[in-house]
Design an enzyme around this catalytic site. Structure first.
Site, PDB file in Angstrom:
ATOM      1  N   ASN A 218       1.008  -1.120   0.246  1.00  0.00           N
ATOM      2  CA  ASN A 218       0.172   0.381  -0.117  1.00  0.00           C
ATOM      3  C   ASN A 218       1.161   0.879   0.215  1.00  0.00           C
ATOM      4  OD1 ASN A 218       0.403   1.249   3.100  1.00  0.00           O
ATOM      5  ND2 ASN A 218      -0.452  -1.358   3.338  1.00  0.00           N
ATOM      6  N   ASP A 287      -4.224  -6.199   5.377  1.00  0.00           N
ATOM      7  CA  ASP A 287      -5.224  -6.900   5.465  1.00  0.00           C
ATOM      8  C   ASP A 287      -5.884  -7.902   5.427  1.00  0.00           C
ATOM      9  OD1 ASP A 287      -6.344  -4.736   7.966  1.00  0.00           O
ATOM     10  OD2 ASP A 287      -7.123  -3.762   5.193  1.00  0.00           O
ATOM     11  N   PRO A 315      -3.100 -11.543  10.619  1.00  0.00           N
ATOM     12  CA  PRO A 315      -3.036 -11.008  12.050  1.00  0.00           C
ATOM     13  C   PRO A 315      -3.370  -9.880  12.324  1.00  0.00           C
ATOM     14  CG  PRO A 315      -1.240 -11.644  11.883  1.00  0.00           C
ATOM     15  CD  PRO A 315      -2.313 -11.964  10.019  1.00  0.00           C
ATOM     16  N   ASP A 316      -4.247  -9.505  13.293  1.00  0.00           N
ATOM     17  CA  ASP A 316      -4.323  -7.791  13.888  1.00  0.00           C
ATOM     18  C   ASP A 316      -3.062  -7.731  15.080  1.00  0.00           C
ATOM     19  OD1 ASP A 316      -4.709  -5.785  14.890  1.00  0.00           O
ATOM     20  OD2 ASP A 316      -6.933  -5.819  14.143  1.00  0.00           O
ATOM     21  N   ILE A 317      -2.053  -6.994  14.265  1.00  0.00           N
ATOM     22  CA  ILE A 317      -0.779  -6.922  15.672  1.00  0.00           C
ATOM     23  C   ILE A 317      -1.711  -6.330  16.513  1.00  0.00           C
ATOM     24  CG2 ILE A 317       1.950  -6.475  15.727  1.00  0.00           C
ATOM     25  CD1 ILE A 317       1.326  -6.386  12.181  1.00  0.00           C
ATOM     26  N   PHE A 335      -3.723   3.774  15.018  1.00  0.00           N
ATOM     27  CA  PHE A 335      -3.445   4.575  14.060  1.00  0.00           C
ATOM     28  C   PHE A 335      -4.600   3.900  13.296  1.00  0.00           C
ATOM     29  CE2 PHE A 335      -0.781   8.415  13.312  1.00  0.00           C
ATOM     30  CZ  PHE A 335       0.517   8.087  14.448  1.00  0.00           C
ATOM     31  N   LYS A 349     -12.947   1.459  16.053  1.00  0.00           N
ATOM     32  CA  LYS A 349     -12.015   1.368  15.923  1.00  0.00           C
ATOM     33  C   LYS A 349     -11.394   0.923  17.380  1.00  0.00           C
ATOM     34  CE  LYS A 349     -10.237   1.150  12.343  1.00  0.00           C
ATOM     35  NZ  LYS A 349      -9.271   2.248  10.246  1.00  0.00           N
ATOM     36  N   LYS A 353     -10.444  -2.792  19.005  1.00  0.00           N
ATOM     37  CA  LYS A 353      -9.132  -3.366  19.573  1.00  0.00           C
ATOM     38  C   LYS A 353      -8.527  -2.971  20.906  1.00  0.00           C
ATOM     39  CE  LYS A 353      -7.795  -2.603  14.498  1.00  0.00           C
ATOM     40  NZ  LYS A 353      -6.603  -2.824  13.430  1.00  0.00           N
TER      41      LYS A 353
END
Ligand code: CTP
Length: 413
Positions: A218, A287, A315-317, A335, A349, A353
């Site tokens: 990205n 993602d 995975p969502d770090i 962020f 978010k 999270k």
């Protein structure tokens, strides 16, 4: 590298001391940079320094007459060592010769420059020295003893760097370059909000390979994350930066780990997280990644058929760190780069999270740029950090994080 902005040195009063060494010519440029940045500069030279550049040159660059003798009667009370050191926001000795460092280590004051270093109010006026000497002189046990001693006495030692030396040899002992000296000075003058804290940061995009030559990534440049790493280090933190593929110089004093994919980023972050007080996730983690990475380059077969790519979620770090057991969990900052409804998405978010603070911005208007505007979203509501350079915003964010941070784990009550 993100440039320091002129405002940081505006109206600061800096004493620049020169002891003997060929590197005095670089200090002429350093003085010019400081003056350009709006600082008032008082140059003080030893006798030896006057053999390398003239006081006339330094006077012309600083716009002030140079002091070179403790018997100079220009100060009304004839005590130049007291007056000059009291007026300074910082003293920078560049170059610092082996002999000058030895004088500092022993607390001697045979010349004005050493005398004013000795006479400075140490709790208020930082002293930075930039050694410059032949590599053998630098490596000599006596010099190393003296450097260790002045560090222990609270002096900040800048460099030296390795490289070609004026004597024709190659090795440690080169004085830092003028822009590096300026950055170190700016860093030294920042408030030490995060002294004694350890900060872990992710930055940049991730790269998810399709085959050995192609991949998905990205437009994140990593600049915001690198600016936060620099600001946190300036604020006194021990900083580890886990960076995706970006072309940015590592901020001075920051430990950097380079990774490519989201899985590699997670593998680097998870074992480090429990040893850190703060985790700031600025990375634009992909993602999804291709479900299968081809071992060889995918070739066209001439039929016009296009390959079909299947994806799996990465995975969502941030969420993984935020869900560590409490004793192992750093204070987490997320962020949110959004294209619309920035604050609403950031609020959602933050809850999703499970993190105390989310920093929101408008993604497309900031990618790759050196400036930005941020909104901080926490349990108490929103707070705007208005438009500015990424470095200025990073410093403001570091102050906001420090103000919200609980006491160190295991620290005194
Ligand atoms: N993040 C992360 N790991 C991921 C995805 C996101 O650590 N796999 C972190 C980012 O570094 C950032 C925060 O989560 O701090 C939010 O990232 P963002 O991409 O804006 O949110 P997503 O969770 O991916 O949600 P969406 O794409 O739906 O906006």
């Amino acid at each position: 590298m993100i440039e320091a902005t002129a405002g940081e040195l505006m109206h600061r009063h800096i004493v620049v001391g020169l002891s003997g060494g060929v590197a005095c010519y670089k200090t002429a440029e350093f003085v010019r940079e400081l003056v350009k940045a709006g600082a008032g500069v008082q140059v003080v030279m030893t006798d030896a320094a006057c053999q390398f550049v003239t006081p006339l040159t330094m006077q012309a660059l600083s716009g002030r007459a140079v002091f070179a003798s403790q018997w100079d009667v220009r100060q009304p009370n004839a005590m130049a060592h007291i007056e000059l050191s009291r007026a300074a926001d910082a003293i920078v000795v560049a170059p610092a010769s082996a002999d000058f460092i030895a004088q500092l280590a022993q607390g001697r004051g045979g010349e004005l420059l050493a005398l004013l270093c000795l006479a400075r109010p140490a709790e208020r006026v930082p002293l930075l020295v930039a050694p410059a000497m032949n590599r053998e002189m630098w490596a000599h046990p006596a010099t190393q003893r003296n450097v260790a001693q002045i560090r222990a006495d609270g002096v900040t030692v800048l460099g030296p760097a390795a490289g070609d030396q004026a004597c024709g040899e190659v090795g440690d002992g080169r004085m830092l370059e003028p822009d590096e000296l300026r950055d170190e000075l700016v860093a030294c003058l920042q408030p030490k909000h995060l002294a004694g804290r350890r900060v872990l940061i992710t930055a940049g995009p991730t790269f998810e390979a399709i085959d050995p030559v192609r991949g998905i990534t990205n437009r994140s440049s990593g600049k915001m994350g690198f600016a936060i790493a620099r600001a946190a280090a300036e604020a006194g933190a021990d900083v580890t930066l886990v960076a995706g593929p970006v072309h940015l110089a590592t901020p001075r004093g920051v430990a950097r780990i380079d990774v490519q994919s989201a899985e590699q980023m997670l593998a680097a972050v998870l074992p480090l997280a429990p040893a850190h007080d703060v985790f700031v996730a600025t990375a634009a983690v992909a993602d999804w990644r291709p479900a299968h990475r081809a071992g060889q380059k995918i070739k066209k077969d001439g039929s016009g058929a296009v390959p079909t790519l299947a994806f799996v979620e990465n995975p969502d770090i941030l969420a993984s760190v935020a869900h560590l057991p409490q004793a192992e969990r750093p204070w987490c900052v997320g962020f949110a780069a959004e294209t619309h409804d920035v604050v609403r998405h950031a609020r959602e978010k933050r809850i999703r999270k499970g993190v105390p603070l989310v920093v929101a911005n408008h993604g497309p208007s900031t990618f790759g740029r050196d400036d930005n505007a941020l909104v901080l979203v926490d349990a108490d509501g929103e707070r705007e950090l208005p438009h500015g350079s990424k470095l200025a915003l990073a410093r403001a964010l570091v102050a906001e994080i420090a103000a919200r941070l609980p006491r160190p784990r295991g620290g005194a009550a």
